[in-house]
Design an enzyme around this catalytic site. Structure first.
Site, mmCIF file in Angstrom:
data_model
loop_
_atom_site.group_PDB
_atom_site.id
_atom_site.type_symbol
_atom_site.label_atom_id
_atom_site.label_comp_id
_atom_site.label_asym_id
_atom_site.label_seq_id
_atom_site.Cartn_x
_atom_site.Cartn_y
_atom_site.Cartn_z
ATOM 1 N N ASP A 240 54.413 0.363 45.428
ATOM 2 C CA ASP A 240 53.020 0.462 44.960
ATOM 3 C C ASP A 240 52.721 -0.751 44.100
ATOM 4 O OD1 ASP A 240 50.470 1.531 43.741
ATOM 5 O OD2 ASP A 240 51.107 3.356 44.767
ATOM 6 N N HIS A 279 42.689 5.782 54.487
ATOM 7 C CA HIS A 279 41.313 6.264 54.256
ATOM 8 C C HIS A 279 40.643 5.517 53.100
ATOM 9 C CE1 HIS A 279 41.439 9.547 50.895
ATOM 10 N NE2 HIS A 279 42.189 8.518 50.582
HETATM 11 C C1 LIG Z 1 44.855 7.232 47.146
HETATM 12 S S1 LIG Z 1 46.265 6.686 46.330
HETATM 13 C C2 LIG Z 1 47.528 7.513 47.269
HETATM 14 C C3 LIG Z 1 48.760 7.703 46.482
HETATM 15 C C4 LIG Z 1 49.873 8.482 47.210
HETATM 16 N N1 LIG Z 1 50.205 7.933 48.500
HETATM 17 C C5 LIG Z 1 49.471 9.926 47.342
HETATM 18 O O1 LIG Z 1 49.227 10.392 48.419
HETATM 19 O O2 LIG Z 1 49.381 10.611 46.324
HETATM 20 C C6 LIG Z 1 46.402 5.017 46.929
HETATM 21 C C7 LIG Z 1 47.583 4.260 46.348
HETATM 22 O O3 LIG Z 1 47.596 2.940 46.911
HETATM 23 C C8 LIG Z 1 48.016 2.050 45.909
HETATM 24 N N2 LIG Z 1 47.588 0.686 46.251
HETATM 25 C C9 LIG Z 1 46.338 0.178 46.239
HETATM 26 N N3 LIG Z 1 46.342 -1.113 46.611
HETATM 27 C C10 LIG Z 1 47.636 -1.442 46.860
HETATM 28 C C11 LIG Z 1 48.297 -2.634 47.295
HETATM 29 N N4 LIG Z 1 47.598 -3.744 47.532
HETATM 30 N N5 LIG Z 1 49.644 -2.611 47.472
HETATM 31 C C12 LIG Z 1 50.341 -1.476 47.229
HETATM 32 N N6 LIG Z 1 49.778 -0.311 46.824
HETATM 33 C C13 LIG Z 1 48.450 -0.302 46.640
HETATM 34 C C14 LIG Z 1 47.357 2.590 44.666
HETATM 35 O O4 LIG Z 1 47.944 2.106 43.488
HETATM 36 C C15 LIG Z 1 47.524 4.090 44.858
HETATM 37 O O5 LIG Z 1 48.711 4.568 44.266
HETATM 38 O O1 LIG Z 2 38.378 10.988 44.998
HETATM 39 C C1 LIG Z 2 39.220 10.746 45.841
HETATM 40 C C2 LIG Z 2 39.736 11.743 46.637
HETATM 41 C C3 LIG Z 2 40.692 11.446 47.560
HETATM 42 C C4 LIG Z 2 41.183 12.417 48.462
HETATM 43 C C5 LIG Z 2 40.813 13.722 48.429
HETATM 44 C C6 LIG Z 2 41.287 14.610 49.362
HETATM 45 C C7 LIG Z 2 42.116 14.197 50.361
HETATM 46 O O2 LIG Z 2 42.580 15.055 51.298
HETATM 47 C C8 LIG Z 2 42.499 12.897 50.395
HETATM 48 C C9 LIG Z 2 42.045 12.035 49.439
HETATM 49 O O3 LIG Z 2 41.176 10.208 47.715
HETATM 50 C C10 LIG Z 2 40.655 9.206 46.961
HETATM 51 C C11 LIG Z 2 41.117 7.926 47.158
HETATM 52 O O4 LIG Z 2 42.070 7.707 48.049
HETATM 53 C C12 LIG Z 2 40.584 6.876 46.432
HETATM 54 O O5 LIG Z 2 41.040 5.636 46.635
HETATM 55 C C13 LIG Z 2 39.599 7.105 45.497
HETATM 56 C C14 LIG Z 2 39.142 8.366 45.272
HETATM 57 C C15 LIG Z 2 39.665 9.438 46.015
#
Ligand SMILES: C[S@@+](CC[C@H](N)C(=O)[O-])C[C@H]1O[C@@H](n2cnc3c(N)ncnc32)[C@H](O)[C@@H]1O
Ligand SMILES: O=c1cc(-c2ccc(O)cc2)oc2c(O)c(O)ccc12
Length: 381
Positions: A240, A279
């Site tokens: 990450d 997404h």
């Molecule tokens: C929506 S969160 C999903 C986190 C985790 N996979 C989960 O399902 O709980 C997206 C993640 O992508 C990481 N991210 C964003 N840009 C990135 C990059 N350029 N390289 C690596 N990770 C990145 C963010 O820090 C964050 O933890």
């Molecule tokens: O606000 C969000 C919410 C999500 C999210 C919610 C429910 C799911 O099943 C998947 C994802 O994911 C987010 C995200 O990926 C982000 O970059 C910003 C906001 C949120």
């Protein structure tokens, strides 16, 4: 009677029905906000700690509400009871002669949905509720119309309604404002716990035979930890942004953390996990990430099947079959609007997924739909 504009062909009965439909939509936010209030007051925990169905009197006694406001609690409870967050029973008193007393006492108990808001519960969804209903997330919806009228080709124009409302992009705000950033990470962790359990229990076969796995954008590692525990032979790495993984260390021999940029280089592995990553990105950006995953798998010396495992939404239909009920599809569409409002991205239908897989050079994939609103997609090298 002559019909004026907008009433064409509608009977009075139909118009009243239409108005009820409209009002139901206008007032939807009151459902979410009442739930937020009930959770913030700690109502699920008070009911749980009582150990048996609780009367209104006992519930109020367990809450920190001012006595002058106590009588509002039964009104607040009606909405989440109506929406099946709490169950309501009527207990009829019997006196010493076993004769029913006049008044029945209302008793409340938890349902599986309110069980997800218990403070010490393993799957506590409260951070997710508080994050989605935080003004940082709800304010942009007031700016969506104005944003749609702005020139998208102008680099000076904010890229999302989020930026219009908050003055900076989502990821910048999450990094700069720890109150919100921590809430977002907690929300993601909470969901990961539930999904990790479902993935290991329902889709365990997906991980059979893998030697190494990188959880790209794996956050604080909740998902990778669950996989590392369930499959001790898989070497798992959480990859990450450096600031996310800076202070994190693996808790088992087969779990590690690494900081970096997925648009630059992803560490080599048999399998790449992308949970809630694509997404967040538009098609062009997603194809770049998928190509980096491809490079990482090609560089891996480990034998065995190589694949990307994606956990994300597949909207609505697959092969023209409706995959889920109307309410679940509505929730997926709401999440799509949330992505549009927050981070320039989208929730994809199967054909939209296929398009980006092909563009990144992949030809075979398989979708498993057993994760509620989400699906698990295996994309093979
Ligand atoms: C929506 S969160 C999903 C986190 C985790 N996979 C989960 O399902 O709980 C997206 C993640 O992508 C990481 N991210 C964003 N840009 C990135 C990059 N350029 N390289 C690596 N990770 C990145 C963010 O820090 C964050 O933890
Ligand atoms: O606000 C969000 C919410 C999500 C999210 C919610 C429910 C799911 O099943 C998947 C994802 O994911 C987010 C995200 O990926 C982000 O970059 C910003 C906001 C949120």
């Amino acid at each position: 009677m002559a019909l004026s504009n907008g009433e064409v062909g509608a009977t009075c009965h139909e118009l009243l029905g239409a108005q009820a439909h409209v009002w139901n939509h206008i007032f939807q936010f009151i459902n979410s906000m009442s739930l937020k209030c009930a959770v913030q007051l700690g109502i699920p925990d008070v009911i749980y700690n009582h150990g048996q169905p609780i009367s209104l009197f006992e519930l109020i006694a367990g809450l920190n509400v001012h006595p002058s406001k106590a009588h509002f609690i039964s009104r607040l409870m009606r909405i989440p009871v109506h929406s099946d967050f709490f169950a309501q029973h009527h207990h009829v008193h019997h006196n010493h002669d076993n004769v029913e007393e006049e008044e029945a006492v209302v008793l409340y108990s938890l349902t599986p949905a309110s069980g997800l808001f218990l403070e010490d519960g393993p799957l506590n969804t409260t951070p997710f509720l508080l994050m989605i209903l935080d003004p940082v997330m709800t304010d942009p919806f007031h700016s969506m119309g104005a944003w749609l009228q702005m020139n998208g080709g102008d680099d000076l124009v904010p890229r999302t309604p989020f930026e219009v409302a908050n003055g900076m992009p989502f990821w910048e705000l999450s990094a700069k404002k720890p109150r919100f950033g921590d809430l977002f990470n907690e929300a993601m962790e909470a969901d990961s716990k539930l999904i990790a359990r479902a993935v290991v229990e329902e889709c365990g076969g997906v991980f059979e035979g893998l030697k190494s796995l990188v959880d790209v954008g794996g956050g604080t590692g909740t998902m990778a930890k669950a996989i590392a525990n369930a499959f001790p032979n898989i070497n798992c790495t959480v990859f990450d942004q450096p600031y996310v993984v800076a202070d994190l260390e693996g808790t088992t021999h087969n779990l590690g953390f690494m900081g970096g940029d997925m648009f630059d280089k992803i560490p080599p592995a048999n399998a790449i996990l992308l949970k809630w990553i694509l997404h967040d990105w538009n098609d062009e950006e997603s194809v770049k990430i998928l190509k980096k995953c491809r490079e990482a798998m090609l560089q891996s010396k480990n034998e065995g099947r190589k694949k990307i495992i994606i956990i994300d939404i597949v909207v609505g239909y697959v092969n023209n079959k409706m995959l889920m009920d109307k309410k679940s599809i509505e929730t997926q569409l709401m999440l799509d609007m949330l992505m549009m409002s927050t981070v320039t991205s989208k929730e994809r239908s199967e054909s939209e997924w296929e398009k980006i897989f092909l563009a990144a050079g992949f030809t075979h994939y398989n979708i498993t739909h057993t994760l509620g609103l989400r699906s698990l997609i295996e994309v093979y090298l």
